[in-house]
Design a protein around this motif. Structure first.
Motif, PDB file in Angstrom:
ATOM      1  N   SER A 277      -6.668  -9.623  -9.140  1.00  0.00           N
ATOM      2  CA  SER A 277      -6.279  -9.949  -7.654  1.00  0.00           C
ATOM      3  C   SER A 277      -7.026  -9.301  -6.574  1.00  0.00           C
ATOM      4  O   SER A 277      -7.146  -9.447  -5.691  1.00  0.00           O
ATOM      5  N   ASN A 278      -7.933  -8.038  -7.288  1.00  0.00           N
ATOM      6  CA  ASN A 278      -8.819  -7.350  -6.311  1.00  0.00           C
ATOM      7  C   ASN A 278     -10.410  -7.430  -6.696  1.00  0.00           C
ATOM      8  O   ASN A 278     -10.912  -7.022  -5.891  1.00  0.00           O
ATOM      9  N   TYR A 279     -10.728  -8.288  -7.560  1.00  0.00           N
ATOM     10  CA  TYR A 279     -12.218  -8.236  -7.787  1.00  0.00           C
ATOM     11  C   TYR A 279     -12.835  -9.214  -6.495  1.00  0.00           C
ATOM     12  O   TYR A 279     -11.940  -9.922  -5.961  1.00  0.00           O
ATOM     13  N   GLN A 280     -13.870  -8.604  -6.053  1.00  0.00           N
ATOM     14  CA  GLN A 280     -14.241  -9.384  -4.841  1.00  0.00           C
ATOM     15  C   GLN A 280     -13.800  -9.095  -3.336  1.00  0.00           C
ATOM     16  O   GLN A 280     -13.663  -9.699  -2.569  1.00  0.00           O
ATOM     17  N   ALA A 281     -12.745  -8.140  -3.525  1.00  0.00           N
ATOM     18  CA  ALA A 281     -11.694  -7.577  -2.766  1.00  0.00           C
ATOM     19  C   ALA A 281     -10.804  -8.823  -2.342  1.00  0.00           C
ATOM     20  O   ALA A 281     -10.369  -9.108  -1.163  1.00  0.00           O
ATOM     21  N   GLY A 282     -10.514  -9.420  -3.532  1.00  0.00           N
ATOM     22  CA  GLY A 282      -9.546 -10.711  -3.269  1.00  0.00           C
ATOM     23  C   GLY A 282     -10.254 -11.995  -2.710  1.00  0.00           C
ATOM     24  O   GLY A 282      -9.440 -12.869  -2.457  1.00  0.00           O
ATOM     25  N   GLU A 330     -14.893  -6.379   9.457  1.00  0.00           N
ATOM     26  CA  GLU A 330     -13.536  -5.868   9.733  1.00  0.00           C
ATOM     27  C   GLU A 330     -12.660  -6.738  10.341  1.00  0.00           C
ATOM     28  O   GLU A 330     -11.373  -6.544  10.034  1.00  0.00           O
ATOM     29  N   ALA A 331     -13.250  -7.799  10.849  1.00  0.00           N
ATOM     30  CA  ALA A 331     -12.343  -8.935  11.277  1.00  0.00           C
ATOM     31  C   ALA A 331     -11.327  -9.552  10.304  1.00  0.00           C
ATOM     32  O   ALA A 331     -10.217  -9.796  10.341  1.00  0.00           O
ATOM     33  N   ALA A 332     -12.054  -9.591   9.028  1.00  0.00           N
ATOM     34  CA  ALA A 332     -11.462 -10.092   8.065  1.00  0.00           C
ATOM     35  C   ALA A 332     -10.245  -9.364   7.436  1.00  0.00           C
ATOM     36  O   ALA A 332      -9.088  -9.660   6.979  1.00  0.00           O
ATOM     37  N   ALA A 333     -10.593  -7.966   7.361  1.00  0.00           N
ATOM     38  CA  ALA A 333      -9.879  -6.905   6.927  1.00  0.00           C
ATOM     39  C   ALA A 333      -8.360  -6.752   7.781  1.00  0.00           C
ATOM     40  O   ALA A 333      -7.348  -6.575   7.439  1.00  0.00           O
ATOM     41  N   VAL A 380      -4.730 -15.654   1.250  1.00  0.00           N
ATOM     42  CA  VAL A 380      -4.758 -14.302   1.836  1.00  0.00           C
ATOM     43  C   VAL A 380      -6.195 -14.116   1.856  1.00  0.00           C
ATOM     44  O   VAL A 380      -6.834 -13.564   2.649  1.00  0.00           O
ATOM     45  N   PHE A 381      -6.990 -14.286   0.628  1.00  0.00           N
ATOM     46  CA  PHE A 381      -8.416 -14.006   0.630  1.00  0.00           C
ATOM     47  C   PHE A 381      -8.655 -12.731   0.994  1.00  0.00           C
ATOM     48  O   PHE A 381      -9.498 -12.097   1.639  1.00  0.00           O
ATOM     49  N   GLY A 382      -8.027 -11.937   0.288  1.00  0.00           N
ATOM     50  CA  GLY A 382      -8.009 -10.300   0.209  1.00  0.00           C
ATOM     51  C   GLY A 382      -7.098  -9.805  -0.641  1.00  0.00           C
ATOM     52  O   GLY A 382      -6.431 -10.507  -1.602  1.00  0.00           O
ATOM     53  N   PRO A 383      -7.363  -8.489  -1.071  1.00  0.00           N
ATOM     54  CA  PRO A 383      -6.594  -7.702  -2.067  1.00  0.00           C
ATOM     55  C   PRO A 383      -5.076  -7.661  -2.141  1.00  0.00           C
ATOM     56  O   PRO A 383      -4.799  -6.310  -2.043  1.00  0.00           O
ATOM     57  N   VAL A 384      -4.364  -8.796  -2.156  1.00  0.00           N
ATOM     58  CA  VAL A 384      -2.962  -8.604  -1.955  1.00  0.00           C
ATOM     59  C   VAL A 384      -2.493  -9.206  -2.969  1.00  0.00           C
ATOM     60  O   VAL A 384      -2.807 -10.564  -3.223  1.00  0.00           O
ATOM     61  N   LEU A 385      -1.245  -8.890  -3.601  1.00  0.00           N
ATOM     62  CA  LEU A 385      -0.479  -9.356  -4.558  1.00  0.00           C
ATOM     63  C   LEU A 385       1.245  -9.627  -4.087  1.00  0.00           C
ATOM     64  O   LEU A 385       1.395  -8.649  -3.582  1.00  0.00           O
ATOM     65  N   VAL A 386       1.484 -10.853  -4.414  1.00  0.00           N
ATOM     66  CA  VAL A 386       3.035 -11.088  -4.293  1.00  0.00           C
ATOM     67  C   VAL A 386       3.704 -11.116  -5.493  1.00  0.00           C
ATOM     68  O   VAL A 386       3.258 -11.980  -6.231  1.00  0.00           O
ATOM     69  N   VAL A 387       4.812 -10.404  -5.572  1.00  0.00           N
ATOM     70  CA  VAL A 387       5.182 -10.127  -7.258  1.00  0.00           C
ATOM     71  C   VAL A 387       6.810 -10.683  -6.869  1.00  0.00           C
ATOM     72  O   VAL A 387       7.219 -10.417  -5.868  1.00  0.00           O
ATOM     73  N   ASP A 388       7.132 -11.613  -7.725  1.00  0.00           N
ATOM     74  CA  ASP A 388       8.524 -12.350  -7.676  1.00  0.00           C
ATOM     75  C   ASP A 388       9.206 -12.473  -8.917  1.00  0.00           C
ATOM     76  O   ASP A 388       8.283 -12.601  -9.842  1.00  0.00           O
TER      77      ASP A 388
END
Length: 479
Positions: A277-282, A330-333, A380-388
């Motif tokens: 989920s986090n390689y390549q910063a997501g 930084e804009a992407a972050a 998201v194209f970032g290092p974010v996980l949603v768990v359910d």
């Protein structure tokens, strides 16, 4: 720092407007190039059109030799190229090295495919009227290819446009991402060392607003685009008479099924999900974004996942120990930060992460996320996980399908019937059983359904996309 040349019809040239590429981590300049002028764009397209017939007639050994040469040169220069990828893209050096390895494999596979791209022989005497006839079905290039590539894999996704084009004998014009042109230009340098005919390839740094002149040019009948969904949809609408292949990203999901319940199994899944989920910063179309866990496993699995994510090291991407580097800008972050903050305002809980530092966003896990929140519904194209949690496997399949995207999905199960049910039910281009959806081999068909695009990459699949069948019927043949 001299500007890096780009390539028009295989020759290194310079344009007029200079652009500087900055390191996403610390903002220092890492390279310069220039933008192609209108005359240079015209020269590149004209040369591709002029050489198309010659390119299509190239013997297989010539095409394969060029591809083998690039593969060897990538391997020889692997460390320098990896450092260049890290410098312009910001991905950790360990992942940049992996990308160079993949590009090396991509060109090697293309060389092998070029040697065996032979067509099919069909006997036609299945009916009395066709006695004495056979058909030779070959695939021939549709014409020159326009390849538009993104920033997240600045070498290997260029390779996945260029290598199959050369393998089938189709000229190609590449427009790399404006944020990361240097890796594509280095690939052009390696191609220029081969004996491919002039006009076989061009690499043109251009701002995105100038891409339309290439997309709309009738001399480029194939458009192969990897990037955002809205841009891909616009391309498809603007050139309905062209052959367009689109890889438009995803919202990759993984399901932990009821039978994946042992301690070692849960730990393995947690590690794989945390890593991919986090390689390549997501910033990968098949980075894990949504995680669905069978409800009776959820309470035991979530702490393992949180612990695995917290173990990831964030920092300078040049450090071999860094797992997660900055986003491309930084804009992407900031955009990722805004999406996470909006989800929290709507009721989501941050299990870990959630605080931006410049262009770096930490690996983040969210639970109790509303289904309409962007971090759940969009890429998201970032290092974010949603768990359910889900009630059962069928509910997990339904949750995965409840998305506008359909690129790949992962299903952790040992059961063959569940694996086949997933393959039958999930509306995605690929199902990875026993692992995360982030697995991709260069030779396998790769692409998606729904908002994830049309067509397939992977060497043989892309070669099919770049060509069309031509049938030769021989009469009076005794079989």
């Amino acid at each position: 720092m001299e500007p890096t040349a780009f390539f028009v019809a295989g020759r290194p040239v310079h344009g007029v407007d200079e652009v500087t590429v900055y390191h996403p981590y610390d903002g220092r300049p890492v390279g310069r190039t220039t933008l192609a002028t209108a005359d240079q764009v015209e020269a590149a397209v004209s040369a591709a059109a002029d050489v198309a017939a010659t390119a299509a007639a190239l013997p297989a050994y010539v095409r394969a030799a060029a591809l083998d040469h690039v593969s060897r040169r990538l391997a020889e220069r692997a460390e320098d190229i990896a450092e260049l990828i890290t410098a312009e893209n910001g991905k950790p050096i360990r992942w940049a090295r992996a990308e160079v390895g993949r590009a090396t494999s991509t060109f090697r596979w293309a060389a092998e495919e070029a040697r065996r791209f032979s067509g099919e022989l069909q006997r036609l005497d299945t009916d009395p009227a066709a006695a004495g006839r056979i058909a030779l079905v070959r695939r021939v290039p549709k014409g020159p290819v326009l390849g538009i590539t993104p920033f997240n894999f600045p070498l290997n996704l260029v390779a996945h446009k260029v290598a199959p084009a050369i393998a089938v004998g189709a000229p190609i014009v590449v427009k790399p991402a404006p944020a990361t042109p240097l890796s594509a230009l280095l690939l052009g340098e390696l191609l220029a060392e081969t004996e491919l005919p002039e006009g076989m390839f061009s690499v043109l740094p251009l701002p995105n607003e100038r891409a339309a002149e290439l997309v709309n040019d009738p001399r480029l009948p194939i458009v192969s685009f990897t990037g955002s969904g809205p841009v891909g949809a616009m391309i498809r609408r603007s050139v309905p008479d062209k052959h367009v292949t689109l890889e438009l990203g995803g919202n990759a999901a993984v399901l932990l099924c009821q039978d994946w319940a042992g301690d070692e199994e849960l730990s393995f899944a947690a590690q794989r999900i945390a890593t991919f989920s986090n390689y390549q910063a997501g910033q990968s179309c098949i980075a894990v974004q949504r995680v669905y866990v069978h409800e009776w496993l959820y309470d035991g699995f979530l702490p393992r996942l949180v612990a695995a994510v917290r173990e990831l090291r964030t920092g300078d991407p040049a450090d071999p120990l860094t797992d997660v580097g900055p986003l491309v800008s930084e804009a992407a972050a900031r955009r990722v930060e805004e999406w996470v903050d909006a989800a929290v305002t709507a009721g989501a809980t941050i299990e870990t992460g959630g605080r931006r530092d410049g262009a770096t966003y930490p690996p983040t896990i969210l639970s109790a996320v509303p289904r309409d929140a962007k971090v759940h519904a969009e890429e998201v194209f970032g290092p974010v996980l949603v768990v359910d949690r889900v009630a059962d496997d069928d509910a997990g399949f339904a949750a995965i399908n409840d998305s506008a995207y359909g690129l790949q999905a992962g299903v952790f199960t040992h059961r063959l019937d569940v694996a086949f049910a997933a393959a039958r039910t999930l509306e995605v281009g690929g199902v990875i059983v026993g692992d995360v959806p982030s697995y991709r081999a260069e030779q396998m068909p790769y692409g998606g359904m729904k908002g994830s695009g049309v067509g397939r990459e992977g060497l043989h699949s892309a070669m099919d996309d770049y060509t069309e069948p031509r049938v030769t019927v021989l009469t009076g043949v005794r079989l």
